[in-house]
Design an enzyme around this catalytic site. Structure first.
Site, mmCIF file in Angstrom:
data_model
loop_
_atom_site.group_PDB
_atom_site.id
_atom_site.type_symbol
_atom_site.label_atom_id
_atom_site.label_comp_id
_atom_site.label_asym_id
_atom_site.label_seq_id
_atom_site.Cartn_x
_atom_site.Cartn_y
_atom_site.Cartn_z
ATOM 1 C CE1 TYR A 38 1.191 7.891 72.165
ATOM 2 C CE2 TYR A 38 0.018 9.987 72.266
ATOM 3 C CZ TYR A 38 0.151 8.667 72.663
ATOM 4 O OH TYR A 38 -0.757 8.120 73.535
ATOM 5 C CG HIS A 124 2.930 2.731 54.554
ATOM 6 N ND1 HIS A 124 2.253 1.916 53.688
ATOM 7 C CD2 HIS A 124 2.768 3.985 54.051
ATOM 8 C CE1 HIS A 124 1.705 2.634 52.727
ATOM 9 N NE2 HIS A 124 2.008 3.896 52.919
ATOM 10 C CG ASP A 208 -1.863 1.914 52.578
ATOM 11 O OD1 ASP A 208 -2.674 1.379 53.361
ATOM 12 O OD2 ASP A 208 -1.492 3.094 52.684
HETATM 13 N N1 LIG Z 1 -2.595 7.581 59.966
HETATM 14 C C1 LIG Z 1 -2.970 6.301 59.964
HETATM 15 O O1 LIG Z 1 -3.983 5.941 60.554
HETATM 16 C C2 LIG Z 1 -2.153 5.269 59.248
HETATM 17 C C3 LIG Z 1 -0.792 5.423 59.106
HETATM 18 N N2 LIG Z 1 -0.039 4.382 58.648
HETATM 19 C C4 LIG Z 1 1.410 4.525 58.592
HETATM 20 O O2 LIG Z 1 1.886 4.691 59.919
HETATM 21 C C5 LIG Z 1 3.037 5.549 59.927
HETATM 22 C C6 LIG Z 1 2.780 6.742 60.818
HETATM 23 O O3 LIG Z 1 1.739 7.496 60.237
HETATM 24 P P1 LIG Z 1 0.902 8.594 61.042
HETATM 25 O O4 LIG Z 1 0.590 8.100 62.394
HETATM 26 O O5 LIG Z 1 -0.207 8.977 60.151
HETATM 27 O O6 LIG Z 1 1.961 9.761 61.113
HETATM 28 P P2 LIG Z 1 1.732 11.314 61.449
HETATM 29 O O7 LIG Z 1 1.687 12.102 60.204
HETATM 30 O O8 LIG Z 1 0.593 11.422 62.385
HETATM 31 O O9 LIG Z 1 3.093 11.662 62.178
HETATM 32 C C7 LIG Z 1 3.561 10.866 63.260
HETATM 33 C C8 LIG Z 1 4.472 11.639 64.143
HETATM 34 O O10 LIG Z 1 5.579 12.114 63.398
HETATM 35 C C9 LIG Z 1 5.935 13.361 63.919
HETATM 36 N N3 LIG Z 1 6.697 14.098 62.917
HETATM 37 C C10 LIG Z 1 6.288 14.564 61.722
HETATM 38 N N4 LIG Z 1 7.293 15.191 61.104
HETATM 39 C C11 LIG Z 1 8.345 15.119 61.938
HETATM 40 C C12 LIG Z 1 9.682 15.546 61.865
HETATM 41 N N5 LIG Z 1 10.139 16.193 60.805
HETATM 42 N N6 LIG Z 1 10.489 15.267 62.902
HETATM 43 C C13 LIG Z 1 10.043 14.592 63.982
HETATM 44 N N7 LIG Z 1 8.799 14.145 64.102
HETATM 45 C C14 LIG Z 1 7.976 14.417 63.092
HETATM 46 C C15 LIG Z 1 4.629 14.013 64.288
HETATM 47 O O11 LIG Z 1 4.809 14.962 65.289
HETATM 48 C C16 LIG Z 1 3.829 12.847 64.803
HETATM 49 O O12 LIG Z 1 3.992 12.701 66.185
HETATM 50 C C17 LIG Z 1 3.273 5.905 58.462
HETATM 51 O O13 LIG Z 1 4.163 4.959 57.943
HETATM 52 C C18 LIG Z 1 1.905 5.734 57.832
HETATM 53 O O14 LIG Z 1 1.928 5.488 56.455
HETATM 54 C C19 LIG Z 1 -0.588 3.177 58.314
HETATM 55 C C20 LIG Z 1 -1.943 2.969 58.430
HETATM 56 C C21 LIG Z 1 -2.830 4.037 58.802
HETATM 57 C C1 LIG Z 2 -5.912 4.744 57.222
HETATM 58 C C2 LIG Z 2 -5.052 4.101 56.215
HETATM 59 O O1 LIG Z 2 -4.881 2.900 56.208
HETATM 60 C C3 LIG Z 2 -4.467 4.931 55.164
HETATM 61 C C4 LIG Z 2 -5.643 5.594 54.512
HETATM 62 O O2 LIG Z 2 -3.839 4.098 54.246
HETATM 63 C C5 LIG Z 2 -3.513 5.972 55.684
HETATM 64 O O3 LIG Z 2 -3.869 6.728 56.605
HETATM 65 O O4 LIG Z 2 -2.403 6.047 55.154
HETATM 66 MG MG LIG Z 3 -3.966 2.035 54.704
HETATM 67 MG MG LIG Z 4 -1.838 4.681 53.821
#
Ligand SMILES: NC(=O)C1=CN([C@@H]2O[C@H](COP(=O)(O)OP(=O)(O)OC[C@H]3O[C@@H](n4cnc5c(N)ncnc54)[C@H](O)[C@@H]3O)[C@@H](O)[C@H]2O)C=CC1
Ligand SMILES: CC(=O)[C@](C)(O)C(=O)O
Ligand SMILES: [Mg+2]
Ligand SMILES: [Mg+2]
Length: 348
Positions: A38, A124, A208
């Site tokens: 989350y 991803h 990406d």
């Molecule tokens: N941030 C974004 O808007 C985007 C993310 N993605 C992809 O979506 C997926 C999730 O990315 P985010 O939401 O950015 O992730 P995030 O970096 O926000 O982490 C998500 C969750 O992982 C938990 N976490 C981190 N390390 C942990 C650990 N060692 N053990 C247990 N929980 C842990 C955190 O507490 C958090 O709730 C990834 O594959 C990312 O590449 C894709 C498009 C955009």
């Molecule tokens: C927001 C998005 O799509 C990125 C920049 O690829 C990411 O957060 O990994």
């Molecule tokens: Mg992206």
């Molecule tokens: Mg990305």
């Protein structure tokens, strides 16, 4: 699926008209969608699905900020919010939205709960494409697919609340049930995507990683800093340098590009500006393209993935990132930006 012409090339696109929310709800009516993690994408995707009437639960470590955030967002411990393992067990579709690095650590547990017929969903192509480095190799009897929103989870939620959708890529890696395509399309609509563009895991992650390191985030900061510094060295004030580098771009010119393309933005600027921009853009392209080539090669070689895994697997990765973000925030350019932003009517 609609075939649309993108600058002369035909591509498959799923539209909300052909796959309306009603159809997504029908496809997902017997599924429990477990959003694991989350952070940034988790809240956007989980809340949009909840508002769209999908049976969604959240799996997150207890005693964490993200757990508290999920509670504040309306997820109820023991009903729709669980420890990660419990959510993994309950979910029929596992949305694996831990950070890419954390996905490696939790994989053995996830794998254990991937019983036949379940689905593993990513946002991803990272974990699967670089599986020699991540160890993420799903069993053959589950569906594996992705929906990758092309923007921040924050924007996904905001645009959903504005009745707009953020565009996403989607891909099927493994279709064990014969229903992978239907499931992934339904999820894409349910999380609040506008349109769904078809790709594969490798193409998604290569583009990406290149995009975010390049024009979307890395290059844009680099080019801002370079221009700002030259203006400052030549005696321009911080406000003048910031306005002429960032503020005018984000407030005035980029919205015009977003609306109607680069030529239209140019056409709405002076002929003086048009003459100069038309003369100079190709030089900027030529100067930076070797760097973009180098970047893409590093992505394709897996070096960028490895760097991200190494750095974000450290226990103090958050603090380390924060140090570097603070450095940016405390630079003269972005401090000047803070003052400039404070002058906007919505901020005073
Ligand atoms: N941030 C974004 O808007 C985007 C993310 N993605 C992809 O979506 C997926 C999730 O990315 P985010 O939401 O950015 O992730 P995030 O970096 O926000 O982490 C998500 C969750 O992982 C938990 N976490 C981190 N390390 C942990 C650990 N060692 N053990 C247990 N929980 C842990 C955190 O507490 C958090 O709730 C990834 O594959 C990312 O590449 C894709 C498009 C955009
Ligand atoms: C927001 C998005 O799509 C990125 C920049 O690829 C990411 O957060 O990994
Ligand atoms: Mg992206
Ligand atoms: Mg990305």
């Amino acid at each position: 699926m609609a075939k649309l012409n993108f600058g002369g090339v035909e591509e498959n696109v799923v539209t909300r008209e052909e796959f309306p929310l009603k159809k997504a709800q029908e496809v997902l009516k017997d599924e429990v969608v477990a959003v694991i993690g989350y952070g940034v994408q988790g809240p956007g995707q989980a809340l949009n699905q909840k508002d769209n009437g999908i049976n969604v639960i959240v799996g997150q470590r207890k005693n964490s900020k993200s757990w508290d955030k999920a509670v504040a967002d309306g997820f109820v411990p023991g009903e729709t919010l669980f420890e990660i393992e419990e959510a993994l067990e309950k979910g029929t579709i596992i949305c694996y939205l831990l950070s890419d690095a954390a996905q490696i650590e939790y994989w053995p547990k996830v794998k254990q709960h991937l019983t036949p017929g379940k689905a593993l969903y990513f946002s991803h192509g990272f974990g699967i494409t670089f599986n020699e480095r991540t160890g993420i190799v799903p069993p053959a009897d589950v569906d594996v697919f992705l929906v990758a929103p092309k923007g921040s989870g924050t924007s996904l939620r905001r645009m959903f609340l504005q009745d707009r959708g953020l565009n996403s890529s989607f891909a099927v890696y493994q279709d064990a049930t014969g229903k992978a395509r239907e499931r992934v399309t339904a999820l894409g609509i349910a999380i609040g995507s506008g349109y769904l563009f078809e790709t594969d895991f490798k193409k998604e992650v290569y583009s990406d990683l290149a995009g975010e390191r390049g024009t979307l985030m890395g290059a844009v900061q680099g080019i801002f800093a370079a221009q700002y510094d030259v203006l400052r060295k030549n005696g321009h004030s911080p406000s003048e340098a910031f306005n002429e580098t960032v503020e005018e771009l984000t407030q005035s010119l980029m919205p015009l590009v977003a609306e109607n393309g680069m030529d239209w933005m140019y056409a709405n600027c002076s002929t003086t500006a048009q003459r100069g921009a038309l003369d100079w853009w190709k030089r900027f392209r030529d100067a930076t393209s070797p760097l973009f080539e180098e970047l893409y090669d590093n992505v394709a070689a897996g070096n960028e993935a490895q760097r991200s895994i190494d750095s974000n697997s450290k226990p103090d990765y958050r603090e380390n990132l924060e140090v570097e973000l603070t450095e940016l925030r405390e630079s003269e350019m972005w401090k000047a930006g803070k003052t400039v932003r404070s002058l906007r009517p919505e901020n005073n």
